[in-house]
Structures are given as C-alpha cells and as structure tokens.
Design a protein around this motif. Structure first.
Motif, mmCIF file in Angstrom:
data_model
loop_
_atom_site.group_PDB
_atom_site.id
_atom_site.type_symbol
_atom_site.label_atom_id
_atom_site.label_comp_id
_atom_site.label_asym_id
_atom_site.label_seq_id
_atom_site.Cartn_x
_atom_site.Cartn_y
_atom_site.Cartn_z
ATOM 1 N N THR A 126 0.817 -1.200 0.000
ATOM 2 C CA THR A 126 0.000 0.000 0.000
ATOM 3 C C THR A 126 0.855 1.257 0.000
ATOM 4 O OG1 THR A 126 -1.886 1.044 1.102
ATOM 5 C CG2 THR A 126 -0.157 0.165 2.522
ATOM 6 N N ARG A 127 0.214 2.358 -0.316
ATOM 7 C CA ARG A 127 0.813 3.670 -0.062
ATOM 8 C C ARG A 127 0.515 3.984 1.398
ATOM 9 N NH1 ARG A 127 -2.039 7.521 -2.169
ATOM 10 N NH2 ARG A 127 -3.743 6.133 -2.668
ATOM 11 N N SER A 173 -8.421 0.999 4.331
ATOM 12 C CA SER A 173 -8.855 2.226 3.670
ATOM 13 C C SER A 173 -9.894 2.900 4.540
ATOM 14 C CB SER A 173 -9.451 1.916 2.299
ATOM 15 O OG SER A 173 -9.870 3.106 1.688
ATOM 16 N N ILE A 174 -9.755 4.199 4.690
ATOM 17 C CA ILE A 174 -10.729 4.965 5.445
ATOM 18 C C ILE A 174 -11.938 5.293 4.560
ATOM 19 C CG2 ILE A 174 -11.129 7.126 6.711
ATOM 20 C CD1 ILE A 174 -9.308 5.086 8.125
ATOM 21 N N PHE A 175 -11.693 5.615 3.275
ATOM 22 C CA PHE A 175 -12.822 6.006 2.430
ATOM 23 C C PHE A 175 -12.693 5.618 0.970
ATOM 24 C CE2 PHE A 175 -9.992 9.677 2.875
ATOM 25 C CZ PHE A 175 -9.703 9.988 1.560
ATOM 26 N N GLU A 176 -11.647 4.915 0.573
ATOM 27 C CA GLU A 176 -11.532 4.532 -0.828
ATOM 28 C C GLU A 176 -12.409 3.322 -1.139
ATOM 29 O OE1 GLU A 176 -7.197 5.737 -2.496
ATOM 30 O OE2 GLU A 176 -7.302 3.914 -1.324
ATOM 31 N N CYS A 232 5.884 5.979 1.158
ATOM 32 C CA CYS A 232 5.209 7.019 1.920
ATOM 33 C C CYS A 232 5.690 8.405 1.518
ATOM 34 C CB CYS A 232 5.450 6.794 3.397
ATOM 35 S SG CYS A 232 4.608 7.998 4.400
ATOM 36 N N VAL A 288 -0.408 6.413 3.470
ATOM 37 C CA VAL A 288 -0.989 7.757 3.513
ATOM 38 C C VAL A 288 -2.202 7.737 4.447
ATOM 39 C CG1 VAL A 288 -0.171 8.424 1.206
ATOM 40 C CG2 VAL A 288 -2.379 7.284 1.449
ATOM 41 N N PRO A 289 -2.578 8.897 4.990
ATOM 42 C CA PRO A 289 -3.683 8.928 5.956
ATOM 43 C C PRO A 289 -4.978 8.273 5.474
ATOM 44 C CG PRO A 289 -2.519 11.013 5.984
ATOM 45 C CD PRO A 289 -1.953 10.214 4.840
ATOM 46 N N GLN A 290 -5.327 8.437 4.190
ATOM 47 C CA GLN A 290 -6.591 7.883 3.712
ATOM 48 C C GLN A 290 -6.621 6.360 3.761
ATOM 49 O OE1 GLN A 290 -6.173 9.622 -0.212
ATOM 50 N NE2 GLN A 290 -6.450 7.637 -1.149
ATOM 51 N N LYS A 291 -5.457 5.736 3.842
ATOM 52 C CA LYS A 291 -5.412 4.277 3.939
ATOM 53 C C LYS A 291 -5.632 3.791 5.360
ATOM 54 C CE LYS A 291 -4.336 3.326 -0.339
ATOM 55 N NZ LYS A 291 -5.168 2.501 -1.188
ATOM 56 N N GLY A 292 -5.538 4.689 6.314
ATOM 57 C CA GLY A 292 -5.710 4.273 7.703
ATOM 58 C C GLY A 292 -4.455 3.619 8.233
#
Length: 158
Positions: free
Chosen positions: A59-60, A137-140, A90, A62-66
C-alpha cells in the motif's frame, strides 16, 4: 470501470509471466508453499513452522489508507502467531518516520518485515506468497488491488 479492470488483469497476468513463481490452484497448493518458502528466505523470515500464516500488505502509507489500521494489523498478526510482510512507500515525512521506527523495532524479528519503498516485482512475490492480505482504507472504494488478490487466491480483509 469493467473494461479497465479486465485490461489491468491482462497486464497483471502478463507481468507475472516475467517472474519465477510456482503456480498453484485450489486443488494443488504445493506452488503456494514453494512461493511462501522462497519469500521467507528472501526476506529473512523464519521458516521453522511452514504452517504459520503470512499476512501481506502492499500500500501507499498515507492517511486515507488508515495507517493506524496497518500498525494494528502488524502487532495483532504477531500476537496471533502469524508473519507480516509490508511493502509500502510514503510521501508524508511524519508517517515515513513512524514506519521507519517500526521497521527498526522489528529489523531482526523472525516474523515481521517492513520494506518501505515501491517495488513492483517484490509486490508480485508478496501476493504470490501471502495467505491473507489486508487492504486498509478509510474512504476509498474497492478496486484493482482486490482483482490482484483474486488472481492470487488470497483472503483479503478491509
């Protein structure tokens, strides 16, 4: 979206042909065991218990990934007796430093390996060797990562 996924699936299969992985199916999992053994050797993970499950994450970071979910999965996998392989790049310096700290903490651990970079060939090897995969993922929405997992017959958790 469907045509993009099919085109991407073809590209994934074409790319996989370049790598030396053992093939496997639901009826014959010997190739999966060979892939797992090779990955353990390459990453310096213990192979003392070949039945120990391997959890992968590509994964990347990043924050959106949680990223908090990824950290939790690392520690929970270890607590539950599994092995964890993370391949991730990152762009955010504070997250990079945080994961570098975790990577240093587990640098010589026999069941955890964090590789903090982008490496496409290593990603295919991790897909081929992992028993389970996390896709935080938080929102993807779902996408091509899940298609890759299906190609490798992986159990994935969101």
């Amino acid at each position: 979206m469907k045509s993009r996924v099919v085109r991407q699936k073809g590209e994934i299969l074409q790319n996989l042909a370049e790598f030396q992985f053992s093939c496997y199916s639901a009826n014959d999992m010997q190739g999966k065991a060979e892939n797992k053994a090779a990955m353990r050797r390459n990453l310096g993970l213990s192979s003392a218990d070949d039945q120990r499950p391997v959890v992968g994450c590509i994964t990347r970071l990043v924050p959106q990934k949680g990223v908090h979910l990824i950290k939790h999965a690392i520690y929970r996998t270890l607590e539950m007796g599994g092995q964890f392989e993370l391949l991730g790049s990152c762009p955010a310096p504070h997250i990079q430093r945080e994961f570098e700290g975790i990577a240093n903490q587990f640098q010589n651990h026999e069941h955890i390996r964090l590789i903090l970079k982008y490496d496409e060939s290593l990603s295919h090897a991790i897909y081929a060797a992992s028993d389970m995969f996390i896709i935080p993922s938080i929102f993807e929405p779902c996408g091509l990562t899940q298609v890759s997992h299906l190609l490798h017959m992986l159990i994935h958790e969101f």
